[in-house]
Design a protein around this motif. Structure first.
Motif, PDB file in Angstrom:
ATOM      1  N   ILE A   1      27.800  36.261  46.044  1.00 19.05           N
ATOM      2  CA  ILE A   1      29.196  36.620  46.322  1.00 19.05           C
ATOM      3  C   ILE A   1      30.112  36.069  45.223  1.00 19.05           C
ATOM      4  O   ILE A   1      30.979  36.771  44.714  1.00 19.05           O
ATOM      5  N   ALA A   2      29.864  34.806  44.844  1.00 15.92           N
ATOM      6  CA  ALA A   2      30.700  34.190  43.815  1.00 15.92           C
ATOM      7  C   ALA A   2      30.582  34.967  42.508  1.00 15.92           C
ATOM      8  O   ALA A   2      31.588  35.313  41.878  1.00 15.92           O
ATOM      9  N   ALA A   3      29.344  35.274  42.118  1.00 12.56           N
ATOM     10  CA  ALA A   3      29.129  35.991  40.851  1.00 12.56           C
ATOM     11  C   ALA A   3      29.864  37.325  40.875  1.00 12.56           C
ATOM     12  O   ALA A   3      30.512  37.712  39.895  1.00 12.56           O
ATOM     13  N   LYS A   4      29.792  38.011  42.009  1.00 10.02           N
ATOM     14  CA  LYS A   4      30.476  39.307  42.111  1.00 10.02           C
ATOM     15  C   LYS A   4      31.993  39.116  41.990  1.00 10.02           C
ATOM     16  O   LYS A   4      32.664  39.884  41.300  1.00 10.02           O
ATOM     17  N   MET A   5      32.492  38.079  42.638  1.00  8.47           N
ATOM     18  CA  MET A   5      33.932  37.811  42.562  1.00  8.47           C
ATOM     19  C   MET A   5      34.352  37.594  41.103  1.00  8.47           C
ATOM     20  O   MET A   5      35.347  38.149  40.635  1.00  8.47           O
ATOM     21  N   PHE A   6      33.578  36.789  40.377  1.00  8.38           N
ATOM     22  CA  PHE A   6      33.922  36.479  38.985  1.00  8.38           C
ATOM     23  C   PHE A   6      33.870  37.738  38.116  1.00  8.38           C
ATOM     24  O   PHE A   6      34.693  37.951  37.239  1.00  8.38           O
ATOM     25  N   LYS A   7      32.882  38.597  38.379  1.00 10.83           N
ATOM     26  CA  LYS A   7      32.756  39.826  37.584  1.00 10.83           C
ATOM     27  C   LYS A   7      33.948  40.749  37.831  1.00 10.83           C
ATOM     28  O   LYS A   7      34.521  41.302  36.888  1.00 10.83           O
ATOM     29  N   VAL A   8      34.323  40.882  39.111  1.00 12.00           N
ATOM     30  CA  VAL A   8      35.448  41.751  39.452  1.00 12.00           C
ATOM     31  C   VAL A   8      36.708  41.284  38.716  1.00 12.00           C
ATOM     32  O   VAL A   8      37.452  42.091  38.142  1.00 12.00           O
ATOM     33  N   LEU A   9      36.928  39.971  38.685  1.00 15.05           N
ATOM     34  CA  LEU A   9      38.120  39.436  38.017  1.00 15.05           C
ATOM     35  C   LEU A   9      38.003  39.594  36.499  1.00 15.05           C
ATOM     36  O   LEU A   9      38.974  39.925  35.819  1.00 15.05           O
ATOM     37  N   ALA A  10      36.794  39.397  35.980  1.00 11.63           N
ATOM     38  CA  ALA A  10      36.575  39.550  34.533  1.00 11.63           C
ATOM     39  C   ALA A  10      36.850  40.984  34.107  1.00 11.63           C
ATOM     40  O   ALA A  10      37.493  41.235  33.081  1.00 11.63           O
ATOM     41  N   ASP A  11      36.382  41.955  34.901  1.00 12.06           N
ATOM     42  CA  ASP A  11      36.593  43.363  34.561  1.00 12.06           C
ATOM     43  C   ASP A  11      38.076  43.697  34.472  1.00 12.06           C
ATOM     44  O   ASP A  11      38.482  44.593  33.739  1.00 12.06           O
ATOM     45  N   GLU A  12      38.894  42.968  35.227  1.00 15.17           N
ATOM     46  CA  GLU A  12      40.344  43.186  35.183  1.00 15.17           C
ATOM     47  C   GLU A  12      41.004  42.277  34.147  1.00 15.17           C
ATOM     48  O   GLU A  12      42.229  42.203  34.071  1.00 15.17           O
ATOM     49  N   LYS A  13      40.194  41.544  33.401  1.00 19.89           N
ATOM     50  CA  LYS A  13      40.673  40.601  32.369  1.00 19.89           C
ATOM     51  C   LYS A  13      41.575  39.510  32.953  1.00 19.89           C
ATOM     52  O   LYS A  13      42.571  39.089  32.358  1.00 19.89           O
ATOM     53  N   ILE A  14      41.216  39.091  34.148  1.00 18.70           N
ATOM     54  CA  ILE A  14      41.965  38.005  34.795  1.00 18.70           C
ATOM     55  C   ILE A  14      41.222  36.699  34.539  1.00 18.70           C
ATOM     56  O   ILE A  14      40.059  36.557  34.911  1.00 18.70           O
ATOM     57  N   ASN A  15      41.894  35.787  33.866  1.00 17.26           N
ATOM     58  CA  ASN A  15      41.248  34.519  33.512  1.00 17.26           C
ATOM     59  C   ASN A  15      41.232  33.562  34.714  1.00 17.26           C
ATOM     60  O   ASN A  15      42.247  33.363  35.366  1.00 17.26           O
ATOM     61  N   ILE A  16      40.054  32.979  34.974  1.00 18.22           N
ATOM     62  CA  ILE A  16      39.942  32.020  36.081  1.00 18.22           C
ATOM     63  C   ILE A  16      40.158  30.622  35.532  1.00 18.22           C
ATOM     64  O   ILE A  16      39.483  30.201  34.600  1.00 18.22           O
ATOM     65  N   ARG A  17      41.104  29.894  36.108  1.00 19.66           N
ATOM     66  CA  ARG A  17      41.417  28.549  35.601  1.00 19.66           C
ATOM     67  C   ARG A  17      40.636  27.459  36.328  1.00 19.66           C
ATOM     68  O   ARG A  17      40.305  26.434  35.747  1.00 19.66           O
ATOM     69  N   MET A  18      40.409  27.654  37.609  1.00 19.83           N
ATOM     70  CA  MET A  18      39.648  26.667  38.384  1.00 19.83           C
ATOM     71  C   MET A  18      38.838  27.406  39.442  1.00 19.83           C
ATOM     72  O   MET A  18      39.222  28.498  39.859  1.00 19.83           O
ATOM     73  N   ILE A  19      37.767  26.760  39.884  1.00 15.83           N
ATOM     74  CA  ILE A  19      36.921  27.357  40.932  1.00 15.83           C
ATOM     75  C   ILE A  19      36.568  26.265  41.921  1.00 15.83           C
ATOM     76  O   ILE A  19      36.324  25.122  41.526  1.00 15.83           O
ATOM     77  N   SER A  20      36.538  26.599  43.201  1.00 19.16           N
ATOM     78  CA  SER A  20      35.933  25.653  44.135  1.00 19.16           C
ATOM     79  C   SER A  20      35.269  26.438  45.260  1.00 19.16           C
ATOM     80  O   SER A  20      35.713  27.528  45.620  1.00 19.16           O
ATOM     81  N   THR A  21      34.164  25.913  45.751  1.00 22.64           N
ATOM     82  CA  THR A  21      33.437  26.649  46.789  1.00 22.64           C
ATOM     83  C   THR A  21      33.089  25.729  47.951  1.00 22.64           C
ATOM     84  O   THR A  21      33.017  24.516  47.794  1.00 22.64           O
TER      85      THR A  21
END
Ligand code: ADP
Ligand code: ASP
Ligand code: MG
Length: 410
Positions: free
Chosen positions: A355-375
């Motif tokens: 799920i996390a990997a998919k979330m990151f890919k979806v945001l990457a495809d939109e060129k949205i930079n992730i600054r922090m992550i927590s799970t």
């Protein structure tokens, strides 16, 4: 015959017309033979108006006096609703939190309920009256008026329902249930028939202010059947319930977001034991709550430290961090208040990888930079620039097919 606690939020009692409509709704429950306790919020905008008045007089209002002031908003609506019921031939009485004896601790502006004296409420119900309680407030052992924090009427209602062992606590608001995400940001959001206490608690904690966090904690702890409904249109709403009672369990139940966080970074801190404490100790001493924390260790034996705090604490936290940086010999301190935390929530994540990997890919495809992550076991949160809020929420909502009926876990 059931015992029902109904809570009406600010928009639902926002005008005399709306209060009349609430009275009609209460009468319908009475006509069905139910005993009803009603908890009301202040008219929408009233609490903000009162806080603004206080700030005109005292820039940082005295906490005790602020509670005495803001509690009046709920007193107004409770009396008006009791009058509206009386005028319809339904005996009713309004009560303030102090009159009911909703006993709290003395943490003004964010008091916690400790006990509720249900005797007088029970007597009134026995006599066939509707009891209208002013939400958001209680009384401390010294007899001072206290309030329960913003959105606190939800907690008043659930606590009263728990104390009375009511058959259901119904939270009437301006949406017809809990949605997969805030329908104001994603119009394609879907109403959930059911959601677990655990997921609702995560959603509320991560920024979905449809219910106050503490009300969900209370409901889970005392197993109060809790339902979110619209006071404007009829419908089944959303039932908040135990996990094993949710039949159709989607992997992701919803997307929450919090616009109320700001990010702080200290760079180039010599890396040795005690660094985290040296940085976060003074922040905690100043009563500032830290949410996400990230530490990177560089090759040059220094470390970078990033964390988030609430907006109200941002300036203060930045000052403290600058002072700490000097003491620690850190290279640089910076801050960014223009961030938002977006979280995917779902108990189904426990049994689903990727799920996390998919979330990151979806945001990457939109060129949205992730600054922090927590799970955690049932949520993944990312911090992104606030300008991406709508885009990120809508894209994730679409990618995880949250607008479609709940996909079953195979
Ligand atoms: P009330 O004044 O009745 O307490 P609130 O404004 O506190 O109402 O809560 C209702 C609002 O919560 C809705 O208008 C909606 O914008 C917001 N909200 C945020 N997340 C969600 C969600 N997941 N589902 C439904 N509403 C949500
Ligand atoms: N009136 C209070 C507020 O605006 C409490 C509530 O509405 O639940 O926060
Ligand atoms: Mg609310």
């Amino acid at each position: 015959m059931a015992l029902i606690v109904q809570k009406y939020g600010g928009t639902s009692v926002g005008s005399i017309e709306r209060i009349q409509a609430v009275a009609d709704r209460v009468l319908r429950a009475r006509a069905a033979g139910d005993s009803v306790v009603v908890v009301v919020s202040a008219m929408s905008g009233e609490t903000n108006r009162l806080i603004a008045l206080a700030k005109e007089v005292q820039s940082r209002p005295n906490a005790r006096e602020l509670d005495a002031l803001v509690a009046t908003g709920e007193q107004v609506t409770s009396a008006l609703l009791a009058m509206a019921l009386e005028s319809r031939g339904q005996p009713a009485r309004s009560y303030t939190g102090a009159q009911v004896k909703i006993l709290t601790d003395s943490a003004f502006n964010k008091a916690r309920i400790q006990a509720i004296d249900t005797d007088s409420i029970r007597d009134e119900l026995q006599a066939g009256r509707v009891v209208v309680v002013a939400g958001f407030q209680g009384v401390n052992p010294e007899g001072d008026i206290t309030t329960l924090g913003r959105g606190g009427s939800d907690t008043s209602a659930v606590a009263i329902a728990a104390a009375l062992q009511a058959d259901e606590c119904q939270i009437y608001t301006d949406v017809d249930g809990v949605y997969t995400t805030d329908p104001r940001v994603e119009p394609r959001a879907r109403r959930l028939d059911r959601i677990t206490f655990e997921e609702m608690l995560e959603m509320a904690s991560l920024g979905s202010k449809v219910l106050q966090i503490r009300s969900v904690e209370f409901a889970g702890k005392y197993n109060v059947p809790l339902r979110v409904l619209s006071s404007f249109v009829d419908g089944p709403g959303t039932l908040i319930t135990l996990e094993d009672e949710v039949v159709e369990q989607a992997v992701i139940s919803g997307i929450a977001f919090n616009r109320d966080e700001a990010q702080l970074t200290i760079k180039g801190v010599p890396d040795h034991p005690g660094i985290a404490y040296a940085i976060l100790g003074p922040i905690a001493e100043a009563n500032i709550e830290v949410d996400m924390i990230l530490q990177n260790v560089g090759a040059d034996n220094t470390t970078d430290f990033t964390f988030t705090v609430q907006h109200v604490d941002y300036d203060k936290a930045l000052d403290i961090l600058r002072a700490a940086a000097k003491n620690l010999g850190a290279r640089e301190v910076s801050g960014n208040p223009k961030i938002v935390k977006i979280s995917l929530v779902g108990v189904g994540m426990r049994s689903h990888a990727g799920i996390a990997a998919k979330m990151f890919k979806v945001l990457a495809d939109e060129k949205i930079n992730i600054r922090m992550i927590s799970t955690s076991e049932i949520k993944i949160s990312v911090v992104v620039d606030d300008k991406y809020l709508e885009l990120a929420v809508r894209t994730l909502h679409d990618a995880f097919e949250l607008d479609a009926p709940a996909a079953l876990i195979g």
